[in-house]
Design a protein around this motif. Structure first.
Motif, short mmCIF file in Angstrom:
data_model
loop_
_atom_site.label_atom_id
_atom_site.label_comp_id
_atom_site.label_asym_id
_atom_site.label_seq_id
_atom_site.Cartn_x
_atom_site.Cartn_y
_atom_site.Cartn_z
N ASP A 215 72.09 -8.39 10.26
CA ASP A 215 72.87 -9.00 9.18
C ASP A 215 72.50 -10.44 8.87
OD1 ASP A 215 74.24 -6.65 8.95
OD2 ASP A 215 75.93 -7.29 10.19
N LEU A 216 72.06 -11.21 9.85
CA LEU A 216 71.87 -12.63 9.62
C LEU A 216 70.82 -12.91 8.56
CD1 LEU A 216 72.10 -14.44 13.09
CD2 LEU A 216 73.59 -14.67 11.12
N ASP B 284 73.55 -5.18 23.00
CA ASP B 284 74.78 -5.94 22.80
C ASP B 284 75.14 -5.93 21.32
OD1 ASP B 284 76.57 -8.17 24.30
OD2 ASP B 284 76.21 -8.73 22.21
N LEU B 285 76.44 -5.76 21.01
CA LEU B 285 76.89 -5.69 19.62
C LEU B 285 76.57 -6.97 18.87
CD1 LEU B 285 78.34 -4.24 17.34
CD2 LEU B 285 80.52 -5.00 18.31
N ARG B 286 76.73 -8.13 19.52
CA ARG B 286 76.44 -9.40 18.86
C ARG B 286 74.96 -9.49 18.52
NH1 ARG B 286 78.51 -13.29 23.37
NH2 ARG B 286 77.49 -11.62 24.55
N GLN C 46 85.08 -13.11 14.92
CA GLN C 46 86.42 -13.49 15.33
C GLN C 46 87.11 -12.34 16.05
OE1 GLN C 46 88.87 -15.41 12.34
NE2 GLN C 46 87.06 -16.30 11.35
N HIS C 47 86.88 -11.12 15.54
CA HIS C 47 87.47 -9.95 16.17
C HIS C 47 86.91 -9.77 17.58
CE1 HIS C 47 89.37 -6.04 16.51
NE2 HIS C 47 88.20 -5.48 16.77
N LEU C 48 85.61 -9.95 17.75
CA LEU C 48 84.99 -9.83 19.06
C LEU C 48 85.50 -10.90 20.01
CD1 LEU C 48 81.28 -9.04 18.09
CD2 LEU C 48 82.97 -7.46 19.05
N TYR D 32 80.75 -10.83 8.48
CA TYR D 32 80.18 -11.25 9.76
C TYR D 32 81.15 -12.17 10.50
CZ TYR D 32 77.15 -13.57 13.14
OH TYR D 32 76.63 -14.09 14.29
N SER D 33 81.73 -13.14 9.77
CA SER D 33 82.66 -14.09 10.39
C SER D 33 83.89 -13.37 10.95
CB SER D 33 83.09 -15.13 9.35
OG SER D 33 84.03 -16.03 9.90
#
Length: 232
Positions: A107-108, A98-100, A124-126, A119-120
């Motif tokens: 990245d986190l 999964d991309l998330r 939002q785009h997703l 990241y934010s």
């Protein structure tokens, strides 16, 4: 507590009767009729006054019965449901592909020392893509049946044991919040509904002449009460 600031049902009843003239004037309404009038006033207040309800979020754990029924049963005090969210994805829950998942994995760990703007914006785009292609989950709710229907793929979108959050409205419970009894609008409504019942009781004696030449006019009392309810 001040006599003009009722803190329970009995004090509210006494306040309303005083507003109508008691004990100087005999109010021809039975105690049970007063209770009925107060209940009707509460129904009106809960339906139309902003203090009569409050927004709430209810957590519900899915059961196999819910999945078989394609609806969930909710509490009696929930009078409206606006949406559900954070619905699980069943066996399609987030996994390593999964991309998330990849974003958080890679990245986190570095967000404490670098900007989280990218990241934010990506999240939002997703979310926008999800809303565009999937949309919000449609729901149907009727407070008389206490059944919340969620129009989704019950076989794949949810599994027993997962949680959903229901956003909705519940009535403001006077047994929990005693300040309800002193709400200005509610006091006016209760007084008007008792007055309406008083006028109903007296209408059958319309035109009857009392000693001293006084004529009974229950219709006028009734009409005044209706106007007061409308104005409130």
């Amino acid at each position: 507590m001040s006599l003009t600031q009722p803190a329970n049902r009995e004090e509210l009843k006494e306040f309303c009767l005083r507003q109508l003239g008691y004990p100087v004037i005999q109010i021809n309404v039975d105690d049970e009729q007063v209770n009925d009038a107060i209940e009707l006033a509460f129904e009106y207040w809960n339906e139309f006054h902003f203090n009569g309800t409050e927004r709430t979020y209810v957590k519900h754990q899915m059961t196999q019965t819910d999945i078989n029924n394609h609806y969930i049963s909710v509490s009696d005090n929930l009078i409206g449901a606006t949406r559900v969210f954070k619905i699980g994805q069943g066996n399609m829950a987030m996994n390593m592909f999964d991309l998330r998942y990849q974003l958080r994995l890679n990245d986190l760990w570095d967000l404490s020392s670098t900007s989280y703007v990218n990241y934010s914006l990506t999240m939002q785009h997703l979310a926008t893509l999800d809303l565009l292609f999937t949309g919000e989950t449609p729901i149907r709710f009727n407070r008389l049946t206490n059944k919340l229907y969620i129009d989704m793929d019950w076989a794949n979108d949810i599994v027993a044991g997962e949680y959903i959050i229901i956003e909705g409205f519940v009535v403001t419970d006077p047994s929990v919040y005693s300040r309800v009894w002193n709400d200005r609008m509610l006091k006016k409504l209760c007084t008007a509904y008792i007055k309406k019942q008083w006028g109903t009781n007296m209408k059958k004696f319309q035109g009857m002449q009392l000693p001293g030449g006084i004529m009974m006019n229950g219709q006028q009392i009734y009409n005044e009460a209706l106007q007061e309810i409308t104005d409130t």
